[in-house]
Design a protein around this motif. Structure first.
Motif, short mmCIF file in Angstrom:
data_model
loop_
_atom_site.label_atom_id
_atom_site.label_comp_id
_atom_site.label_asym_id
_atom_site.label_seq_id
_atom_site.Cartn_x
_atom_site.Cartn_y
_atom_site.Cartn_z
N SER A 171 0.76 -1.17 0.03
CA SER A 171 -0.11 -0.03 -0.15
C SER A 171 0.80 1.25 0.18
CB SER A 171 -0.70 -0.09 1.15
OG SER A 171 -1.94 -0.97 1.11
N GLN A 222 -9.00 -0.68 -0.77
CA GLN A 222 -9.33 -1.85 -0.22
C GLN A 222 -10.62 -1.78 0.26
OE1 GLN A 222 -6.25 -3.26 2.39
NE2 GLN A 222 -7.18 -5.12 2.78
N ASP A 241 -5.90 -1.01 -4.85
CA ASP A 241 -5.34 -1.70 -3.78
C ASP A 241 -6.31 -2.80 -3.05
OD1 ASP A 241 -3.87 -2.20 -1.64
OD2 ASP A 241 -3.69 -0.21 -0.77
MG LIG Z 1 -2.29 -2.57 2.25
#
Ligand SMILES: [Mg+2]
Ligand SMILES: Nc1ncnc2c1ncn2[C@@H]1O[C@H](COP(=O)(O)OP(=O)(O)OP(=O)(O)O)[C@@H](O)[C@H]1O
Ligand SMILES: Nc1ncnc2c1ncn2[C@@H]1O[C@H](COP(=O)(O)OP(=O)(O)OP(=O)(O)O)[C@@H](O)[C@H]1O
Ligand SMILES: [Mg+2]
Lengths: 315, 292, 328, 346, 483
Positions: free
Chosen positions: C56, C104, C186
């Motif tokens: 990330s 995410q 992500d």
């Molecule tokens: Mg991550």
């Protein structure tokens, strides 16, 4: 919605009943004979005192007094002030606008100071500006109102002669003068609330700024100002709205010492004088109305929370 | 599997210790704590530090401005204000600590019971707490202080009683919150009886939040004592409390401002410090601050 | 995808010796260390590795979204422009328009206080200066394109009224609405059910086909990598362990960490059998082991591992940072 | 006596839902008539999408929730009829492992205290004996005894899950329910925990219910699989059978959606799970089923069959399904190299 | 000339504005502008006519009062003998009347002619006439009183120089010049607003900043500041009352203390305090130390009764003589006023030297009053605002049947002397009787410890002229003028 309202109302009633009985019992337990206080310096002879007691039903058992009072209240009769013999409802009605004005002004001051300060100190977290704002906010919390009040009177009224030191002019009589008489007490009250609002806004902003959606907003290429003011603040205000409403309720419920200092004829002063003079119908009435305002406002707080928080709004 | 457990060898760190180290790292909070400690030391060792008897009057030195002999000046009875501020810290700190201790003792058990029992028990406790919250604090405190008679202890009790519903509410909410946590469910799954779950699992976990609220409430209680003193319902003469000092200083605000400045300043500094400590505690105990 | 391939015509994104250091209370923490890879238009590069290995942070560095406590080293260039040298204004123009990101957590990455439509439209208003109505119209079209049924109604709803899969679609719509040339995703499906994950991934694949957008896909699911990536970058503890075309990696993983990772996945093991479990834990990035960071957990290592191994090419586009590789 | 470790019969649990204002809005039919049996030593996996009622079923099985209807028998004992006190005593036989290793351990209890608790509650061991047992248990789950005095936050997720496992087996239960015990963990850590769990199940002859949505894990661990959809079991049978020949269209869709089968091009199943507050009538899957016929929306199919049971009107008529694609990558070289990583468990 | 408006700050909110039911002192200040009385008093405490023009004792039990002509009430009704009869009867018979105790020696009122009434008493009463200088002598409009009944106080209609305009409880009472007032040419101010401002500091701040033209009273320690301010004028007069220590001598179990049981202990206590010093410390030396209930200006004051000098040695000797163990614990109840608390603190440190452990119990006023009546006190520090007639300052407090004799002091000889003084018309003889009573009750029995006479410290702007400070502390409006 109607059912929800009924349920909420169903909660208000027992609260008020418990409260009114509690206050009644407390009054009964309080030392100080209302008849004696009523008699004043001369005391009067025992016969007169007995007459007063009989008239005020003070010689009856507590429960009888309570249910008598309750029965009257249920039909909208709060009785008479023992001390000045005005109907309590009239007293309350005449104080309510005063307190409402004071509370609104304080609240306005609190909002205007508290929320931007909270936002800025969150944005500048751990920078000197944050500390500065926090120190001022804590000053607001930690200064007793009576003290700040007297200081302001000494400074603005006596030394500078800018503002009337105390008293109250109704808004509809002379708006300018009315504002002049309420600005200092409103400030004294407002700073305290501003501090609370500031601290909560700051906390809520810090939480909001750490949220993923703020990052999403930045990823969209928004200006930082927009990210803070639109995305973070909108969410941070959700808890603050609830808190603010409750604080407003507390302002309305009476700013006891501040009204005392500034001789503002509002709720707080009414009830404190009534307690000291054992003017029980007034105490009883004011506390009941105060509590009603308070619980109503917490209802309003819920509704407002619903309005600002889409999660609660749409079922 | 030895490598798996190869966490760095450190002395075991309880959550409390971890919070402590986080707290120690919090500069403002440490500063606040330092100030509070200074006040506590001042209060405890007042007899040695004051250099004067706080109730010894001197008719030849009435309302004298601060000087080398009397650092904070003298009051309307010729008593040393410095000594009175030091001794006053005893009353004010006691008012804060004892009142809040009392509020915790009254409020938390009811909150626990309400949160765990639910149903009508919860309804009754919550309604009573609501009712108490709906009465403005000072009114309740005045009524209680009038009922109990004016004395510092009674003022504390009155503050304790009127501050208790906040703790009831807080505890109730947190208990309900905690009750839905996995570890509480795990405790149940293990076969823990409800009381054991409450005392061993829930209480320790809500304690930090209560502690934070308590520091803030102490600050409020100190101001409340001052306000009650202002109405003459707090510390009784000649013993000093900051509130009663401020109260009598009021008459001399023009002629002898130091009578007000020092106790007022003391309140401000202490409350400020307590708030800083509370903030630090909140940060240190915040589960989000904990390392995952 | 060759390292150092700096042909400005073809290389869309080049990450060159990227390092990111956070200033923390305990001291500096180097979350990303000397990471390099490139990405061409229309391709998907997967970034895989265990939690905390810096996936990330790498993505955020590209997006310019790292917090102020981060120090960035190395070079990031996008279509020849140095991303790290951009002014705030230029950066804002790029983000959300040319460069977009899907996060995410669809639950928390949408602002609960705005409707789905408003959030999608916002980027249009900023980057294309559309009016509120025009932006909303386009937003609804976009929601339709990401296969949200009844898009007009959904656009007026708040995130909490949408299911997880729906929210992730909104996120994707938000990222794609300004037709980005590079999409960073992500872990876009980690929070979702397999069936929804399959829907979202196939949606992304389709969009890529249609628009030629390059995708940097961050994930820890080797299955997703196998199905959807063209090239893979395996990261361990802030460093690149292995980069390879997807087929090569699955056919012949070379870095011991990549081997361990694949061996640990039940999907790649015989049912009921033992899984490879890499001993120990990921090193503390505050004090990483000297030399190869995987050495303390590596069953293949030897004395050389006390030195940091360089990225060594094995085959076309296949590079590995390991002294021992290739392993028989 | 049935000989089953756990037997659920016709379990139903609905949660009344209220909106933000407290107005009732209907009921979530979280578990809607489920019957299951688990034999000692058997691993039963319950799979299904989020919100289909897996966790609720697990909690009902241990009477952490009261069922609205239906019976739970644990080791032949009727749990639904037990008094609270008797239930607490009976809990030593059936334990639970939760999904989130960060939330399921009391942050203010040392590891030793956490593992000791079931021993205090369910055994008459002396303090010293308990401590000895705690150390044994720690060793069993691969943690060093010195760690007993530490607090959960000092451990990594995998280590915590081991602690939770040690706590769950401390009272020597016969049944353990793992509610997504590894889904919060990284692959490599997950592998450690799965290996440990499988060892324990074998050694202790546990009846184990594995609640999971990760079909890779299920395939690896389970003996039998039950597939849940909207509060009901739609298919149940031996793991090998189900993965090789999924009978229910939902099971097929679920298996097909697992990534890594080279199925990037395949058209995934449409739509999402409907709201459990208002589940569709008839077969609850018919809204998303590519094979649905008129009957499916009218009639609720029964769960039929002997070992491999399916609840589908078209059970016999569907075209044969593609089996779950076992991973083909890596191959022999990977297994050989990966075996180097087993060494630490020796 | 613009209409003149006078704003007066009061120390508390008056109670009900019905002369029959009113009790508070501040109420009397407001009544001074709206309700004329039959008689008034002047600076020299002499009784002077107001609504009456004169009086004559026909015999010791019959009083003939002649009334002023052409006097009208605010509602236009004529003030005549019938109105006087009505008002006096109302004071005497109305339920809950607080005037009854003051005039209960009145038997009947007869209308002789429209300008004359005859008042018959049940027995001779020296104080009776003085009662008619206060609320008992206020004449209300019978028509209005009849119509309003018990709510008369909400809108009082009297025959004073100002008529009631409005009242906002706790905020203000506004009165307006009554043009038909009998003495209207001496009334120059158009409108008076009374504003209750309880906080002394704030009250003074109002005056200093020009928000008030006059305040009822200020604390002595603010005198210096006021005197420095050349826009303000101070007017000081002795009050009619006093402050004293009531000692519980026979009221319940709490009388069983050395203080309560032994006059020597009380004497020791008294000898150990230095009134002048307290006066100096607490009151800037403004008040007048005393040992008797009558202020020096009162013609009946016992001139020989002067404070004894402080004598700690004698005090100690007396304690020894009394055989008490020192320190003698004395609990003193003090109403919660800053100045009284300070005075108590000063006393505390003074008596400590003589062997007393004085414990101060500062109590909220209502509670302290009830405690005093119930006998739940040992020593009670309280003031009395005072009456013109000496009887009003004495009988109630030291006669064994006195309603305010909270300590239950009882001495038949004192009772006899006070009863005699009550009916004695001759000033000289009456003064003697009081002197004898004081000698016993104060000097011999030490039943109470009188401390000091306060002062009425009225402050007003220099623009206000024509103010005369009468010791009763009221603000008389006749002749007031704003420049
Ligand atoms: Mg991550
Ligand atoms: N703001 C920050 N301050 C300090 N350290 C950080 C910060 N953000 C990330 N880190 C650290 O950087 C390292 C890499 O984090 P990153 O989020 O990139 O991991 P990841 O590979 O994305 O993991 P996951 O799969 O869990 O998302 C971690 O050790 C993390 O603790
Ligand atoms: N205590 C509760 N009150 C109300 N509704 C509940 C409660 N517990 C579960 N539910 C609802 O019941 C349904 C099934 O929940 P459950 O937790 O069993 O699902 P799950 O299959 O375990 O899902 P996941 O994979 O997300 O854990 C969900 O819709 C959930 O919202
Ligand atoms: Mg679940």
């Amino acid at each position: 919605m109607a059912r929800w309202f009924l349920r909420r109302l169903g909660q208000i009633l027992p609260t008020l009943l418990i409260l009114s009985f509690g206050i009644f019992a407390l009054q009964q337990l309080m030392p100080g004979d209302p008849a004696l206080i009523l008699a004043g310096e001369d005391r009067g002879d025992p016969e007169v005192l007995a007459q007063i007691r009989a008239e005020l039903m003070l010689d009856r058992p507590l429960l009888e007094q309570y249910f008598h009072w309750l029965g009257r209240v249920l039909v909208g009769d709060f009785g008479f002030s023992w001390r000045i013999r005005e109907p309590v409802s009239q007293l309350i009605l005449s104080k309510l606008p005063v307190t409402a004005q004071l509370a609104s002004m304080s609240f306005l001051i609190a909002l205007v100071i508290g929320i931007p300060a909270g936002v800025l100190s969150a944005v500048w977290k751990d920078k000197p500006a944050d500390w500065g704002i926090n120190a001022v906010a804590l000053f607001g919390i930690s200064t007793p109102n009576f003290w700040l009040g007297i200081m302001m009177i000494m400074f603005f009224s006596v030394h500078l002669g800018w503002l009337p030191p105390s008293g109250y002019v109704p808004l509809w009589e002379d708006p300018v003068q009315s504002l002049a008489t309420t600005i200092m007490p409103a400030f004294v009250l407002g700073t305290g609330v501003a501090s609370v609002l500031m601290r909560h806004t700051r906390a809520a902003m810090l939480t909001a700024l750490a949220q993923d959606y703020v990052r999403t907003a930045r990823a969209k290429g928004l200006m930082e100002r927009v990210v803070v003011a639109r995305h973070a603040l909108r969410n941070a205000l959700i808890p603050v709205v609830t808190l603010g409403t409750i604080e407003f309720g507390r302002l309305l419920a009476g700013a006891v010492l501040t009204e005392q200092i500034f001789s503002i004829p509002g709720f707080g002063k009414l009830v404190v004088d009534a307690v000291f003079n054992r003017d029980y119908p007034v105490v009883q009435g004011v506390v009941l109305v105060t509590a009603l305002i308070f619980v109503t406002l917490s209802l309003v707080a819920d509704i407002l929370a619903m309005l600002v928080n889409p999660r609660l709004r749409a079922a | 599997m030895s490598a798996t457990t190869a966490t760095v060898i450190r002395p075991p760190q309880s959550p409390a210790r971890r919070a402590l180290s986080a707290f120690v790292a919090h500069k403002l909070a440490m500063f606040g704590l330092l100030v509070v400690l200074v006040f506590i030391i001042g209060a405890v060792f007042a007899p040695y530090l004051a250099g004067a008897d706080p109730i010894a009057t001197s008719w030849s030195a009435i309302r004298k401005a601060p000087s080398a002999a009397h650092w904070f000046g003298t009051d309307e009875n010729g008593r040393d204000v410095f000594a009175r501020v030091l001794y006053g810290a005893r009353a004010s700190l006691a008012a804060g600590v004892i009142a809040v201790g009392g509020a915790l003792l009254i409020g938390v058990p009811f909150g626990l019971i309400a949160g765990l029992a639910g149903g009508w028990v919860d309804a009754v406790i919550s309604r009573v707490a609501d009712a108490m919250l709906a009465v403005p604090f000072l009114i309740l405190a005045i009524a209680l202080a009038a009922f109990l008679g004016p004395a510092l202890e009674n003022a504390m009790l009155a503050i304790a009683i009127s501050a208790s519903p906040i703790f009831t509410r807080l505890a109730r909410g947190m208990v309900q919150d905690a009750a839905s946590q996995d570890y509480v469910e795990a405790a149940r799954a293990m076969g823990n009886p409800p009381w054991r779950t409450a005392i061993l699992h829930i209480l320790p976990n809500i304690a930090p939040s209560l502690l934070v609220q308590a520091t803030l409430s102490i600050a409020e209680a100190i101001i409340a004592e001052a306000s009650l003193s202002f109405l003459g319902l707090g510390q009784q003469p000649p013993s000093p409390s900051w509130g009663s000092m401020l109260n009598s200083a009021q008459r001399f605000i023009e002629n002898a401002p130091w009578l007000a400045i020092f106790p007022g300043g003391a309140i401000f500094v202490l409350v400020l410090a307590l708030n800083l400590v509370g903030d630090g505690l909140r940060d240190a105990l915040d589960p989000r601050g904990a390392k995952r | 995808m060759l390292l150092g391939a700096d042909d400005p015509v073809h290389t869309m994104l080049s990450v060159d010796r990227l390092s990111v250091t956070f200033q923390t209370a305990r001291g500096p923490l180097r979350a990303v260390d000397d990471v390099s890879f490139t990405l061409e238009p229309g391709r998907t590069v997967a970034l895989v590795g265990e939690s905390g290995c810096g996936k990330s942070v790498t993505s955020l560095a590209i997006m310019g979204l790292l917090p102020g406590s981060a120090r960035i080293g190395g070079r990031l260039s996008f279509e020849g422009r140095d991303l790290l040298a951009l002014s705030a204004v230029e950066r804002r123009k790029l983000s959300g328009g040319t460069l977009a990101m899907v996060f995410q957590e669809p639950m928390t990455s949408l602002n609960p206080a705005f409707t789905a439509g408003e959030q999608v439209a916002e980027a249009l208003r900023v980057h294309e200066g559309l009016s509120a109505e025009a932006a909303m119209k386009r937003a609804v079209e976009m929601l339709d394109r990401v296969r949200i049924p009844d898009p007009a109604r959904r656009a007026a709803q708040y995130p909490h009224q949408l299911s997880g899969g729906m929210r992730q679609r909104v996120m994707i719509a938000m990222a794609l609405v300004c037709k980005p040339r590079l999409l960073i995703a992500d872990e876009p499906t980690t929070a979702l059910d397999v069936t929804v994950q399959a829907q979202i991934l196939s949606l992304l694949a389709e969009l890529k086909r249609e628009t030629g957008t390059a995708i940097l896909l961050v994930t820890h699911d080797l299955g997703v990598v196998a199905d959807h990536a063209d090239e893979v970058v395996v990261m361990y503890a802030g460093r690149v362990a292995e980069t390879a075309p997807v087929g090569a990696l699955f056919a012949r993983p070379e870095h011991p960490y990549a081997i361990g990772l694949m061996g640990a996945a039940p999907r790649f093991a015989t049912p009921g059998g033992r899984l490879a479990s890499i001993a120990g834990t990921v090193p503390d990035l505050m004090s990483p082991p000297p030399g190869c960071r995987f050495a303390p957990r590596c069953p293949f290592g030897d004395d050389r591992c006390a030195e940091q191994p360089p990225m060594a090419p094995l085959a076309a586009g296949h590079q590995v940072a390991c002294w021992v590789a290739p392993i028989a | 006596m049935t000989g089953y470790a756990l037997e659920l019969a016709g379990i139903r649990r609905h949660f009344p839902v209220r909106d933000a204002l407290g107005r009732p809005k209907g009921a979530v039919r979280a578990v809607d008539g489920v019957s299951l049996r688990v034999a000692p030593g058997e691993v039963l996996a319950i799979v299904g999408e989020s919100g289909c009622g897996k966790s609720t079923l697990g909690r009902l099985a241990l009477r952490l929730l009261e069922p609205d209807e239906g019976n739970v028998q644990v080791l032949g004992q009727e749990w639904t009829a037990l008094s609270p006190r008797a239930l607490r005593a009976a809990r030593r036989d059936a334990q639970m492992i939760f999904q989130d290793p960060f939330a399921s351990l009391d942050p203010r209890m040392t590891v030793a205290a956490a593992i000791e608790e079931p021993l205090i509650l369910h055994t008459r061991l002396s303090r010293a004996e308990r401590l000895k047992r705690v150390h044994e248990l720690l060793a069993r789950v691969g943690l060093r005894p010195e760690t007993a005095v530490r607090y959960p936050h000092e451990f990594s997720g995998g280590q915590r899950q081991r602690i939770a496992i040690a706590r769950a087996i401390a009272s020597n239960p016969r049944i353990v329910i793992g509610d997504e015990p590894v889904s919060a963990l990284d692959v490599s850590v997950q592998a450690q925990v799965l290996n440990l769990l499988m060892d324990l199940i074998r050694e202790m002859g546990l009846a184990f219910i594995l609640i999971s949505h990760d079909l890779g894990v299920v395939r690896h661990v389970a003996d039998r699989v039950a597939v849940m959809y909207l509060g009901r079991i739609v298919e149940e049978g031996p793991a090998a059978g189900i993965f090789a020949a999924p009978a229910h269209p939902y099971t097929r869709a679920l298996l097909a959606a697992v990534p890594g089968q080279g199925a990037a091009e395949a058209e995934p199943i449409r739509g999402e799970m409907p709201s459990p507050i208002a589940p569709p009538p008839g077969c609850r899957f018919h809204t998303r089923c590519p094979f649905a016929v008129a009957r499916c929306s009218a009639e609720t199919p029964e769960l039929l069959g002997t070992t491999h049971k399916v609840a589908c009107h078209l059970a016999g008529e569907l075209p044969p399904a593609a089996p779950f694609a076992e991973a083909h990558t890596g191959g022999e070289r990977l297994s050989r190299l990966a075996a180097h990583f087993h060494r630490e468990e020796a | 000339q613009q209409p003149q408006n006078l704003r007066i700050g009061l120390r508390e909110d008056p109670d009900i504005m019905d002369p029959t039911l009113a009790r508070t002192f501040v109420g009397r200040i407001v009544f001074a502008s709206i309700c004329d009385k039959l008689f008034d008093i002047n600076e020299r405490l002499e009784i002077v006519p107001q609504l009456a023009t004169g009086y004559r004792w026909e015999d010791p039990r019959t009083l003939l009062v002649t009334l002023r002509q052409n006097v009208r009430f605010h509602d236009g009704e004529v003030m005549d003998a019938e109105a006087v009869r009505y008002s006096l009867n109302r004071h005497l018979t109305m339920q809950g009347s607080f005037r009854r105790g003051e005039i209960n020696t009145m038997e009947s009122v007869e209308v002789v002619d429209p300008q004359t009434v005859r008042i018959r008493l049940t027995g001779p009463s020296a104080p009776f006439l003085s009662q008619l200088t206060d609320r008992a002598g206020m004449i209300v409009s019978p028509r209005a009183a009849e119509a309003a009944g018990r709510n008369f106080g909400a809108r009082p209609i009297c025959a004073g120089p100002y008529r009631f305009v409005e009242r906002v409880a706790q905020d203000r009472i506004v009165v307006e010049r009554f043009p038909e007032y009998w003495n209207a040419e001496k009334i120059h101010i158009q409108r008076i607003t009374y504003l209750p401002i309880p906080d002394g500091t704030v009250r003074l701040a109002n005056l200093q900043s020009g928000a008030l033209e006059m305040v009822q009273t200020i604390e002595p320690d603010d005198l210096a500041a006021v005197r420095r301010n050349n826009r303000l004028r101070v007017s000081i007069s002795d009050e009619l009352g006093y402050q004293s220590l009531t000692i519980n001598i026979g009221n319940g179990p709490r009388a069983q203390t050395p203080m309560g049981q032994d006059a020597r202990v009380r004497q020791a206590f008294e000898l150990s305090i230095d009134r002048a010093a307290i006066n100096q410390v607490v009151y800037e030396g403004v008040y007048t130390p005393t040992v008797q209930p009558l202020p020096p200006a009162n013609p009946y004051a016992a001139g020989a009764l002067r404070p004894e000098p402080r004598d700690v040695n004698r005090a100690r000797a007396l304690l020894r003589e009394a055989g008490v163990t020192t320190p003698v614990v004395v609990n003193m109840t003090v109403p919660n006023n800053p100045d009284l608390r300070q005075a108590a603190e000063v006393m505390q440190s003074m008596v400590r030297e003589a062997g007393f452990d004085l414990r101060i119990n500062a109590m909220e006023f209502a509670s302290s009053l009830q405690a005093a009546v119930r006998g739940d006190f040992e020593v009670y520090l309280l003031g009395w605002s005072g009456r013109v007639d000496p009887d009003g300052n004495t009988w109630s407090f030291i006669h064994s049947r006195g309603p305010q004799n909270d300590g239950r002091y009882s001495n038949p000889e004192v009772d006899r002397l006070l009863d005699e003084a009550r009916v004695e018309a001759d000033v000289g003889k009456r003064r003697d009787l009081y002197a004898q009573a004081f000698q016993i009750a104060i000097r011999q029995d030490r039943s109470r410890i009188y401390l000091w006479h306060r002062k009425n410290i009225v402050v007003h702007t220099a623009r206000l002229q024509g103010f005369t400070n009468v010791p009763d502390g009221l603000i008389r409006v006749t002749g007031l003028r704003l420049q």
